[in-house]
Design an enzyme around this catalytic site. Sequence first.
Site, PDB file in Angstrom:
ATOM      1  N   CYS A 336      37.831  32.317  17.215  1.00  0.00           N
ATOM      2  CA  CYS A 336      37.257  33.195  16.200  1.00  0.00           C
ATOM      3  C   CYS A 336      38.307  34.165  15.653  1.00  0.00           C
ATOM      4  O   CYS A 336      39.220  33.743  14.952  1.00  0.00           O
ATOM      5  CB  CYS A 336      36.036  33.920  16.761  1.00  0.00           C
ATOM      6  SG  CYS A 336      34.934  34.573  15.479  1.00  0.00           S
ATOM      7  N   HIS A 435      32.507  29.983  19.752  1.00  0.00           N
ATOM      8  CA  HIS A 435      32.356  30.728  21.000  1.00  0.00           C
ATOM      9  C   HIS A 435      31.648  29.839  22.023  1.00  0.00           C
ATOM     10  O   HIS A 435      30.776  29.042  21.675  1.00  0.00           O
ATOM     11  CB  HIS A 435      31.530  31.991  20.772  1.00  0.00           C
ATOM     12  CG  HIS A 435      32.190  33.016  19.907  1.00  0.00           C
ATOM     13  ND1 HIS A 435      33.266  33.747  20.327  1.00  0.00           N
ATOM     14  CD2 HIS A 435      31.932  33.405  18.635  1.00  0.00           C
ATOM     15  CE1 HIS A 435      33.633  34.577  19.357  1.00  0.00           C
ATOM     16  NE2 HIS A 435      32.844  34.384  18.315  1.00  0.00           N
TER      17      HIS A 435
END
Length: 503
Positions: A336, A435
């Site tokens: 991310c 994630h």
Amino acid sequence: MRQARTLMVQGTTSDAGKSTLVAGLARLLFRRGVSVVPFKPQNMALNSAVTVDGGEIGRAQALQAIAAGLAPHTDMNPVLLKPSSDIGAQVIIHGRAVANLSARAYHDYKPRAMAAVLESYGRLTAAYDAVLVEGAGSPAEINLRDRDIANMGFAEEVDCPVIIVADIDRGGVFAHLVGTLELLSPTEQARVKGFVINRFRGDIGLLQSGLDWLEARTGRPVLGVLPYLHGLFLDAEDGLADARVDKSGSEGAARLRVVAPVYPRISNHTDLDALRLHPQVDFSWVGPGQPIPPADLIVLPGSKAVQADLAWLRAQGWEPALRRHLRYGGKLVAICGGYQMLGRQLHDPLGLEGAPASIAGLGLLDMETTLEAEKQLENVTGTLALPGNAPVSGYEIHMGVSRGPALARPSVHLAGGRPDGVLSDDGQILGTYLHGLFDHPDSLAALLAWAGVSDAERVDLGARREADLDRLADSMAGHMNLARLADCFGDGAAATALRAGLA
């Protein structure tokens, strides 16, 4: 219409054990057949999860939902604050980002936030037999009492009982409990039905005189003294999880050195929990001012303020360290915000994470990232673009959109045919928006094989989480006065379940 019985858990300090106590009680009641739901009116955390209804809540409430046998839902944490600086945060209402506000501006916003809180609470009380509410910080923070929606302000609004938990391991437990009670108003004090002392280790007999004094001094019972559970492995709400975890029961010696930087605005660091847990991984967090040790694998985790955290990385000497690491054949995973840092440029034209600006990235991948107003929130599944095409599952939470030639070689193939991330041409860098990259046992094994451990032991993070929730519930059942706890609920299914078998 079903009306839930509500109990609120407040703490003398942050990290006193509120999240753990709610999770354990949720599992205890769930195992006894109670329809129970966790609820945190307001949470401030950078560890979050994507819900079944496509929103975002605090990671601890997602864990508590699992403990209660539920899918995480935005009503479980209607107000989430994600700090982007020391005095400002992104405000998330019912799972969606609505504003970036300073602390002072948020204070003025609180009546609107309370309306959202009560809306969610109303839906939960209508749908479940019991609601376990978690407070935030301490109810005795006098400067925050005005317009409070996180602690006694909420309890007063909905007229619910409260128990207070304190951490004896940090010392001063009696001062914490008595002082907290003394600083509450008379009506707030009347709500407090008892105390729980958390993380005790030692001879309980030597504590008894203090417990007797506390009950005599306050007129309230000690509902339980919970032991320190060594190696308990549960998702951290916000504070950085200790790299040292219980790896007992495995014969594998650590063979892979893994390090990760601790930026000031690190987010979703629970992504690395499976690595920390693995018996063949020697994992280290590297904080400010600490030397960057040699490693086989470096992981750049997520960030809530990518440009600021990239500047911090550079100031700490990580840029030359990363290039040296890759030059000598090391592997790099970036997730991310960490993934965004690897490109040529980072653009924030709307000033979503600070002043509008564009800055140079690390230049390790041929791509650029632009922060856009709409946040991407989605639970996803797919396969890794590594030998074996191992299954992977996780979630996306990001405002950045990455574009460039590097994306022609994705690191993950998501269900539905959508590509994600980048696997560098030389095979040394794996970047992704996903994630939970390491959470699935098969993806963890594949990533460890890519990094150099071809015979990695199988580690199932989900199974370990479930086992530790059961361990926590067992401990509470054995060390809490369930009859007194049942009294806190009054009547209803929770009280009946807690009293069952006590006669």
